[in-house]
Design an enzyme around this catalytic site. Structure first.
Site, PDB file in Angstrom:
ATOM      1  N   HIS A  48       0.827  -1.209   0.000  1.00  0.00           N
ATOM      2  CA  HIS A  48       0.000   0.000   0.000  1.00  0.00           C
ATOM      3  C   HIS A  48       0.865   1.264   0.000  1.00  0.00           C
ATOM      4  O   HIS A  48       0.687   2.155  -0.837  1.00  0.00           O
ATOM      5  CB  HIS A  48      -0.919  -0.005   1.225  1.00  0.00           C
ATOM      6  CG  HIS A  48      -1.771   1.218   1.348  1.00  0.00           C
ATOM      7  ND1 HIS A  48      -3.079   1.255   0.933  1.00  0.00           N
ATOM      8  CD2 HIS A  48      -1.503   2.469   1.823  1.00  0.00           C
ATOM      9  CE1 HIS A  48      -3.580   2.458   1.152  1.00  0.00           C
ATOM     10  NE2 HIS A  48      -2.631   3.216   1.688  1.00  0.00           N
ATOM     11  N   GLU A  49       1.783   1.348   0.952  1.00  0.00           N
ATOM     12  CA  GLU A  49       2.560   2.579   1.077  1.00  0.00           C
ATOM     13  C   GLU A  49       3.478   2.797  -0.119  1.00  0.00           C
ATOM     14  O   GLU A  49       3.667   3.927  -0.571  1.00  0.00           O
ATOM     15  CB  GLU A  49       3.373   2.564   2.379  1.00  0.00           C
ATOM     16  CG  GLU A  49       2.519   2.555   3.649  1.00  0.00           C
ATOM     17  CD  GLU A  49       1.570   3.738   3.764  1.00  0.00           C
ATOM     18  OE1 GLU A  49       1.807   4.771   3.095  1.00  0.00           O
ATOM     19  OE2 GLU A  49       0.585   3.635   4.517  1.00  0.00           O
ATOM     20  N   HIS A  77       1.774   4.654  -2.812  1.00  0.00           N
ATOM     21  CA  HIS A  77       1.818   6.117  -2.722  1.00  0.00           C
ATOM     22  C   HIS A  77       3.134   6.652  -3.293  1.00  0.00           C
ATOM     23  O   HIS A  77       3.165   7.683  -3.977  1.00  0.00           O
ATOM     24  CB  HIS A  77       1.679   6.568  -1.269  1.00  0.00           C
ATOM     25  CG  HIS A  77       0.303   6.436  -0.704  1.00  0.00           C
ATOM     26  ND1 HIS A  77      -0.812   6.948  -1.323  1.00  0.00           N
ATOM     27  CD2 HIS A  77      -0.142   5.851   0.446  1.00  0.00           C
ATOM     28  CE1 HIS A  77      -1.887   6.692  -0.576  1.00  0.00           C
ATOM     29  NE2 HIS A  77      -1.503   6.020   0.492  1.00  0.00           N
ATOM     30  N   GLU A  94      -6.243   7.512  -1.778  1.00  0.00           N
ATOM     31  CA  GLU A  94      -5.914   6.155  -1.328  1.00  0.00           C
ATOM     32  C   GLU A  94      -6.177   5.092  -2.391  1.00  0.00           C
ATOM     33  O   GLU A  94      -5.664   3.975  -2.296  1.00  0.00           O
ATOM     34  CB  GLU A  94      -6.710   5.807  -0.064  1.00  0.00           C
ATOM     35  CG  GLU A  94      -6.431   6.701   1.134  1.00  0.00           C
ATOM     36  CD  GLU A  94      -5.001   6.604   1.623  1.00  0.00           C
ATOM     37  OE1 GLU A  94      -4.368   5.555   1.401  1.00  0.00           O
ATOM     38  OE2 GLU A  94      -4.506   7.567   2.238  1.00  0.00           O
ATOM     39  N   TYR A 129     -11.072   6.595   2.862  1.00  0.00           N
ATOM     40  CA  TYR A 129     -10.498   5.247   2.798  1.00  0.00           C
ATOM     41  C   TYR A 129     -11.531   4.256   2.269  1.00  0.00           C
ATOM     42  O   TYR A 129     -11.212   3.383   1.455  1.00  0.00           O
ATOM     43  CB  TYR A 129     -10.005   4.814   4.182  1.00  0.00           C
ATOM     44  CG  TYR A 129      -8.647   5.365   4.530  1.00  0.00           C
ATOM     45  CD1 TYR A 129      -7.491   4.738   4.096  1.00  0.00           C
ATOM     46  CD2 TYR A 129      -8.510   6.524   5.299  1.00  0.00           C
ATOM     47  CE1 TYR A 129      -6.235   5.235   4.408  1.00  0.00           C
ATOM     48  CE2 TYR A 129      -7.262   7.032   5.617  1.00  0.00           C
ATOM     49  CZ  TYR A 129      -6.129   6.386   5.175  1.00  0.00           C
ATOM     50  OH  TYR A 129      -4.884   6.884   5.473  1.00  0.00           O
TER      51      TYR A 129
END
Length: 672
Positions: free
Chosen positions: A462-463, A466, A491, A604
């Site tokens: 996930h991170e 970004h 997100e 989210y």
């Protein structure tokens, strides 16, 4: 900076700054910005090139120094540097508040905005820039009377001060509990390796903190309810001073919104998001709650049955379900239903192998190439640095830092910080992005390497999503770069990439036993994938509770609201677990409320709709390793950043308007 030459000595960023260096940089940034603002504010012939371009080039070119010196408060091992970084954040944000409320500056920008011939001659990104600047000035109160504008500035400066203090408290105040070995029954042997102990009254006790590598195993595996209760309370009673800071924040936000002509802070914030209005958000959340409650109540009945049976067998009276029961009994159910033992699973996920494997996946899917920089100049020995290139190694794209382990006074969750934002320079050259992933994964022990839970693998996916949103973005202005999209879409790209952590063909590429090197068994992968939606009802209801709380405290239109009482009530009612009799205030560490997600935490869940649709409609259909789909994704979702509406990017990638069918299916709410 040439795009065909590697930066073999690192990113060129200097993290070794003293408090004096930081102070001098702040003063320089303010002086430079003030000079540019004074110049464009008195421009006799306001045009895009004479007013907008110099103003925004200044902002873009200063963004790296701004981001760097404000970043150090989250990572530096030197308290003096962290303090200087926090002070710099306050001073710079206070300056921005004053700058954006300058009527002479607004007049110059507005002269361009109201010049139809000038605006018609601009390309889409330049036109969007002017429109955003106008909105920024209006939200800064330029249309207000002088007295109201001064009042607004006072409110905003105080809000900035609160934000810095709130976040510092969260980063520096970890809870700490001492437990005997017996009180930690159920924890794996690895939990005790290299763990600090203290002896009191002749009894040796283990030191357990509320940092994630400590907290999660205890709340998930500790067999004694009192042990789970104590660590839960230690976590939920952190930062008591933040209660008053959050209360003051909510009150001030309402005053700011109403000075600007909005009914509530939520109405103000949502005016620039995809959802547009509080009513739209609440309709979405209420509808989702109705659907999720069907799943949640079924899961709750199973957990309640487990706890009743356990307490009856022990001769104890059943007392109800509490928030410290959710992970523990949920894990037992997961083991029973899917035969999954998380301690067994993590033996196949060493951090080194996982990181290497995930980077390989992103290389293939997004047509990228990563080159590790040896001996980089960084802020801590744990940090790694990678260059990111196009797959053919001819075009440089940016830098990626990984700071993945916990340490004292470091930011204590997982996030992606963007130090250098990509943009064009006045001479036409490119400024290349540099992003930092901060996490708190378990470190290696004396007998094992750093091993990850599968949930940690999902977090890493996930991170990094970004980070690659930034690295793969190309915009003229830093204001629109990468993740600078509508908050309720930001997100979605990262959530979409979480799906790779559940794909058997992906897991087989990097999940190997840390001792034997044997790949993860196919049967274990099947059981792991089958467990994907385990607890989806209760898990999403908890997220829903946080989103509803965020909206409740920010939709008020008059008076005040008790942020602590509303939090505890909403959490207990919506998440279906009680908070217990002892006082607690978990919202005092709910950093999203302070750090940019106010009236936006719903994003989210909202963006899950888009992420599920993108994954199912394109990647599952075309193949998860289809390079053409990956390039379509880069071109239509990542590349434009916020230079156009997210709805436009979505429709171009999907070939149609998005819908919620895939999301409902992804969490088991439909069988189609």
């Amino acid at each position: 900076m040439s795009s065909t030459q590697p930066l073999s000595k690192g990113s060129g960023l200097n993290f070794d700054l003293s408090p004096k260096d930081i102070s001098q940089i702040v003063d320089r940034l303010i002086a430079e910005s003030t000079a540019v603002c004074d110049q464009v504010a008195c421009e006799p012939n306001p045009t895009f090139e004479s007013v907008i371009a110099p103003f925004e080039f200044c902002n873009s070119m200063q963004s790296t120094d701004f981001n760097l010196i404000t970043f150090l408060q989250d990572v530096s091992v030197d308290k003096a540097v962290r303090d200087a970084s926090a002070a710099a954040t306050e001073k710079l944000e206070a300056y921005e508040i004053e700058r954006d409320s300058r009527k002479d500056l607004y007049a110059a920008v507005n002269a361009v905005y109201t010049n139809k011939a000038e605006m018609d001659n601009l390309d889409n990104e330049d036109r969007r820039l002017v429109e955003r600047l106008i909105l920024t000035f209006k939200k800064a109160g330029v249309a207000l009377s002088d007295s109201d504008r001064e009042q607004l500035m006072t409110y905003k400066k105080r809000l900035s001060e609160i934000k810095v203090q709130f976040e510092r408290n969260v980063s520096t105040q970890d809870g700490r509990v001492l437990f005997t070995r017996e009180e930690l029954a159920g924890l794996p042997v690895s939990f005790f390796e290299d763990r600090a102990t203290e002896t009191t009254d002749g009894v040796e006790r283990y030191v357990v903190t509320t940092k994630m590598p400590d907290y999660l195993p205890v709340i998930r595996y500790a067999a004694l309810e009192d042990t789970r209760r104590r660590i839960s309370l230690a976590n939920s009673q952190r930062c008591p001073e933040n209660i008053a800071l959050l209360q003051e924040t909510v009150d001030l936000r309402l005053k700011v919104a109403q000075l600007l002509g909005y009914k509530s802070h939520a109405e103000l914030e949502l005016s620039t998001k995809m959802a547009k209005t509080p009513e739209t958000v609440m309709d979405f959340l209420k509808d989702l709650r109705t659907k999720l409650s069907v799943l949640g109540n079924k899961e709750l009945e199973q957990i309640e049955e487990l706890k009743r049976a356990e307490m009856t067998a022990a001769g104890d009276k059943y007392t109800g379900l509490f928030r410290w029961d959710s992970s523990y009994y949920g894990n037992i159910l997961k083991q029973c239903e899917h035969n999954i033992k998380m301690e067994e699973v993590k033996e196949y996920f060493s951090l080194e192998a996982v990181t290497r494997g995930i980077l390989d996946i992103y290389q293939n899917m997004l047509s990228l190439h990563f080159a590790k920089v040896e001996n980089p100049s960084v802020w801590h020995p744990d940090v790694e640095l990678y260059e990111v290139w196009e797959a053919d190694k001819t075009t440089f794209l940016g830098h990626l830092y990984l700071d993945l382990f916990p340490r004292e006074n470091k930011f204590n969750h997982a996030a992606m910080s963007h130090i250098r934002t990509g943009h064009s320079n006045p001479d036409g050259s490119l400024e290349y992005p540099a992003s930092v992933m901060l996490a708190n994964f378990p470190k290696a022990t004396s007998s094992t390497p750093a091993l990850m839970q599968h949930s940690d693998v999902v977090t890493l996916m996930h991170e990094l999503g970004h980070g690659f949103h930034r690295i793969c973005s190309r915009t003229k202005w830093s204001r629109f770069h990468g993740t600078s999209v509508e908050r309720d879409f930001v997100e979605a790209p990262s959530q979409m990439l979480e799906n790779w952590a559940w794909e058997p063909s992906v897991l087989q590429k990097f999940a190997v036993h840390y001792k034997t090197g044997v790949p993860i068994p196919e049967d274990l992968i099947k059981r792991l994938v089958a467990s994907k939606n385990h607890g989806a009802g209760l898990g999403n209801l908890f997220q829903l509770a946080m989103a509803l709380y965020d909206m409740e405290i920010h939709m008020i239109e008059d008076g005040t609201i008790d942020v602590k009482a509303v939090y505890n009530g909403t959490r207990d009612e919506v998440s279906l677990f009680k908070g217990g009799d002892e006082d607690s205030w978990t919202m005092a560490t709910f950093g999203h409320l302070i750090g940019g997600y106010s009236a936006g935490y719903y994003g989210y869940l909202w963006s899950e709709v888009y992420s599920a649709d993108m994954f199912e409609a394109r990647f599952l259909k075309d193949g998860i390793d289809n390079p053409q789909t990956g390039m379509d994704y880069r071109r239509e979702i990542l590349f434009p950043g916020g230079s156009r509406d997210a709805s436009v990017s979505l429709e171009k990638f999907l070939g149609r308007k998005p819908d919620s069918t895939a999301f409902m299916r992804s969490i088991g709410l439909t069988s189609d």
